[in-house]
Design a protein around this motif. Structure first.
Motif, short mmCIF file in Angstrom:
data_model
loop_
_atom_site.label_atom_id
_atom_site.label_comp_id
_atom_site.label_asym_id
_atom_site.label_seq_id
_atom_site.Cartn_x
_atom_site.Cartn_y
_atom_site.Cartn_z
N ARG A 1 0.81 -1.21 0.00
CA ARG A 1 0.00 0.00 0.00
C ARG A 1 0.84 1.27 0.00
NH1 ARG A 1 -4.49 -1.72 4.63
NH2 ARG A 1 -5.14 -3.69 3.64
N ASN A 2 2.11 1.13 0.34
CA ASN A 2 3.01 2.28 0.39
C ASN A 2 3.58 2.52 -1.00
OD1 ASN A 2 5.06 4.14 0.77
ND2 ASN A 2 5.96 3.11 2.53
N PRO A 3 3.25 3.64 -1.64
CA PRO A 3 3.74 3.87 -3.01
C PRO A 3 5.25 4.08 -3.09
CG PRO A 3 2.65 5.83 -2.16
CD PRO A 3 2.41 4.75 -1.16
N LYS A 4 5.90 4.37 -1.95
CA LYS A 4 7.33 4.60 -1.95
C LYS A 4 8.12 3.36 -1.49
CE LYS A 4 6.97 9.58 -1.06
NZ LYS A 4 7.36 10.68 -0.15
N ALA A 5 7.43 2.28 -1.25
CA ALA A 5 8.11 1.07 -0.78
C ALA A 5 8.65 0.27 -1.96
CB ALA A 5 7.16 0.21 0.03
N ARG A 6 9.82 -0.36 -1.73
CA ARG A 6 10.37 -1.33 -2.69
C ARG A 6 10.50 -2.65 -1.95
NH1 ARG A 6 15.53 0.73 -5.82
NH2 ARG A 6 14.97 -1.11 -7.04
N VAL A 7 9.90 -3.68 -2.52
CA VAL A 7 9.80 -4.97 -1.85
C VAL A 7 10.53 -6.03 -2.68
CG1 VAL A 7 8.24 -6.73 -0.93
CG2 VAL A 7 7.60 -4.30 -0.83
N PHE A 8 11.42 -6.78 -2.03
CA PHE A 8 12.21 -7.82 -2.69
C PHE A 8 11.96 -9.13 -1.97
CE2 PHE A 8 14.21 -3.73 -3.12
CZ PHE A 8 14.70 -3.68 -4.42
N VAL A 9 11.65 -10.17 -2.72
CA VAL A 9 11.34 -11.46 -2.09
C VAL A 9 12.19 -12.56 -2.71
CG1 VAL A 9 8.97 -10.74 -1.60
CG2 VAL A 9 9.45 -12.01 -3.69
N GLY A 10 12.44 -13.58 -1.90
CA GLY A 10 13.15 -14.76 -2.37
C GLY A 10 12.19 -15.80 -2.92
N LYS A 11 12.69 -16.97 -3.16
CA LYS A 11 11.86 -18.03 -3.73
C LYS A 11 11.11 -18.78 -2.64
CE LYS A 11 15.95 -21.03 -4.13
NZ LYS A 11 15.63 -22.07 -3.16
N ASN A 12 9.97 -19.31 -3.03
CA ASN A 12 9.14 -20.15 -2.16
C ASN A 12 8.63 -19.42 -0.92
OD1 ASN A 12 9.64 -22.34 -3.90
ND2 ASN A 12 11.52 -22.83 -2.80
N PHE B 1 12.96 -6.66 2.53
CA PHE B 1 13.64 -7.84 1.98
C PHE B 1 13.13 -9.08 2.71
CE2 PHE B 1 16.60 -4.21 2.06
CZ PHE B 1 16.86 -4.05 0.69
N ILE B 2 12.60 -10.03 1.96
CA ILE B 2 12.07 -11.26 2.55
C ILE B 2 12.83 -12.44 1.95
CG2 ILE B 2 10.03 -12.65 3.01
CD1 ILE B 2 9.87 -9.81 4.15
N GLY B 3 13.48 -13.22 2.79
CA GLY B 3 14.34 -14.30 2.32
C GLY B 3 13.59 -15.53 1.86
N MET C 1 14.13 -6.35 7.08
CA MET C 1 14.64 -7.59 6.49
C MET C 1 14.22 -8.78 7.34
SD MET C 1 18.54 -9.02 6.02
CE MET C 1 18.93 -8.21 4.49
N ALA C 2 13.66 -9.79 6.70
CA ALA C 2 13.36 -11.07 7.35
C ALA C 2 14.19 -12.14 6.65
CB ALA C 2 11.87 -11.39 7.26
N GLY C 3 15.04 -12.83 7.39
CA GLY C 3 15.91 -13.84 6.81
C GLY C 3 15.16 -15.06 6.33
N TYR C 4 15.88 -15.92 5.64
CA TYR C 4 15.22 -17.11 5.07
C TYR C 4 14.65 -18.00 6.17
CZ TYR C 4 19.63 -19.58 6.12
OH TYR C 4 20.73 -20.12 6.74
N SER C 5 13.53 -18.65 5.84
CA SER C 5 12.85 -19.60 6.72
C SER C 5 12.27 -18.96 7.98
CB SER C 5 13.78 -20.76 7.11
OG SER C 5 14.17 -21.50 5.97
N LEU D 1 15.77 -9.18 10.97
CA LEU D 1 15.37 -10.40 11.65
C LEU D 1 16.09 -11.59 11.04
CD1 LEU D 1 11.53 -9.65 11.76
CD2 LEU D 1 13.37 -8.73 13.18
N GLY D 2 16.78 -12.35 11.86
CA GLY D 2 17.65 -13.41 11.37
C GLY D 2 16.91 -14.63 10.84
N PRO D 3 17.61 -15.46 10.08
CA PRO D 3 17.02 -16.67 9.51
C PRO D 3 16.44 -17.58 10.59
CG PRO D 3 19.17 -16.24 8.55
CD PRO D 3 19.01 -15.29 9.69
N GLY D 4 15.28 -18.16 10.29
CA GLY D 4 14.68 -19.12 11.21
C GLY D 4 13.97 -18.50 12.39
#
Length: 361
Positions: A83-94, A111-113, A133-137, A156-159
């Motif tokens: 909803r934030n027009p100034k946000a840039r969102v990057f996501v990983g797989k799965n 950033f979402i891992g 940032m949210a790490g993988y898993s 936020l670290g992985p797991g």
């Protein structure tokens, strides 16, 4: 204290790790301030440098290489509402999203891992240059993150896992840093500021500045706990329900109460329920990821910034050059996934090798 030309001078230590990074890596910090394609790269690398702090061995542990993430727009990913027009969102797989909202009106990088799952989570960025940032898993449920910029970080670290009712309030250019495999129960409230100023009437000086919060790897925060500004909790520690936490908490310990007090030392904990563990359970086996730090030294105060491996400028922006944005449907192609894995492995190996070389010099 030091003497210089007969005058006494006092060297002021940075009040937060972000100030330490700003002083050590002015180039990256300048790039982060700029509004360009490379600003997102710089934001991601700054998160990686923050994570060095929770890695006691200083090996440059990477939650995920930037080049393995894809920038997405609203309505391209099911369950993700930008909803934030100034946000840039990057996501990983799965990744899996259900009612994940990126709100606010400020310039925000998310950033979402890989393999992360976010349910009923909200990120609200107010002001410029906020980073989440949210790490993988990661498994995050009902986490509300409110970042009042500029230059606020939630890393936020992985797991890491959180349950419903958790709230992060980050203000005045501070950060919340959570190490890998941390576990937050329901209604945990973490804040880096009192939100309102308190002043000395005689001097007019503000006496309650904002302070960052750091939870080291494999920390368990129980239900209805309040973690106040300036808190740093050592790895493997447990905080009992309803506690009010402030200050430095030693690793491998149990704390409880309001204000919090140490009630046990030399402990660790396990995510599995007690009924699933038999009498032969060996806590030294550490069923969680072996890549997480297991150093038993006391946590380092934010008043004494850690010695990071070598000049931070040596972590090159070029190592994390992103791929052009592409439709998310490309994520299902085997060749693309293979390239992501190769890029991740190459970036991780190069930075780890560089850090090892710097530590030997």
């Amino acid at each position: 204290m030091m003497e210089n030309s007969g005058k006494t001078q006092t060297s002021k230590a940075p009040r937060s790790l972000l100030e330490h990074i700003q002083a050590r890596a002015p180039g990256l910090w300048k790039l982060f301030h700029e509004t360009s394609e490379d600003s997102a790269i710089a934001a991601h690398i700054l998160c990686q440098i923050l994570f060095l702090y929770t890695d006691g061995n200083g090996r440059g542990y990477l939650p995920q290489a930037f080049s393995s993430l894809i920038e997405v727009k609203n309505n391209e990913v099911s369950g993700l509402d930008i909803r934030n027009p100034k946000a840039r969102v990057f996501v990983g797989k799965n990744c899996r999203f259900d009612r994940f909202v990126v709100g606010g009106a400020g310039e925000t990088y998310v950033f979402i891992g890989d393999d992360a799952a976010l349910t009923a989570c909200d990120i609200v960025g107010i002001g410029k240059k906020n980073v989440f940032m949210a790490g993988y898993s990661c498994r995050l449920e009902g986490l509300f993150t409110h970042i009042y910029g500029p230059y606020g970080f939630a890393a936020l670290g992985p797991g890491m896992t959180s349950q419903h009712g958790c709230n992060f309030c980050i203000q005045e250019g501070t950060y919340v840093l959570v190490g890998g495999d941390a576990m937050l129960s329901t209604h945990v409230f973490v804040r880096t500021s009192d939100s309102h100023g308190i002043y000395d009437r005689s001097t007019g000086e503000r006496i309650n500045p904002a302070r960052p919060v750091t939870l080291h790897p494999h920390v368990w925060i129980s239900r209805a706990t309040t973690v106040n500004k300036g808190t740093e909790i050592g790895e493997h520690s447990v905080v009992g329900q309803g506690a009010v936490v402030h200050g430095r908490l030693a690793p491998y310990s149990v704390y409880a109460g309001s204000p919090v007090q140490q009630v046990r030392s030399n402990v660790t904990w396990d995510r599995r329920t007690a009924s699933a563990l038999d009498d032969n359970y060996d806590p030294s086996l550490h069923h969680f990821l072996a890549t997480f730090s297991k150093n038993a030294k006391r946590v380092v105060s934010v008043d004494e910034p850690p010695t990071l491996p070598g000049p931070l400028e040596s972590i090159s922006v070029d190592l994390a050059r992103p791929q052009p944005a592409r439709p998310l449907t490309a994520a299902g192609e085997g060749s693309v996934q293979t390239r992501w894995l190769q890029e991740y492995a190459a970036v991780k190996a190069e930075i780890l090798a560089r850090n090892a070389e710097l530590s030997r010099s």
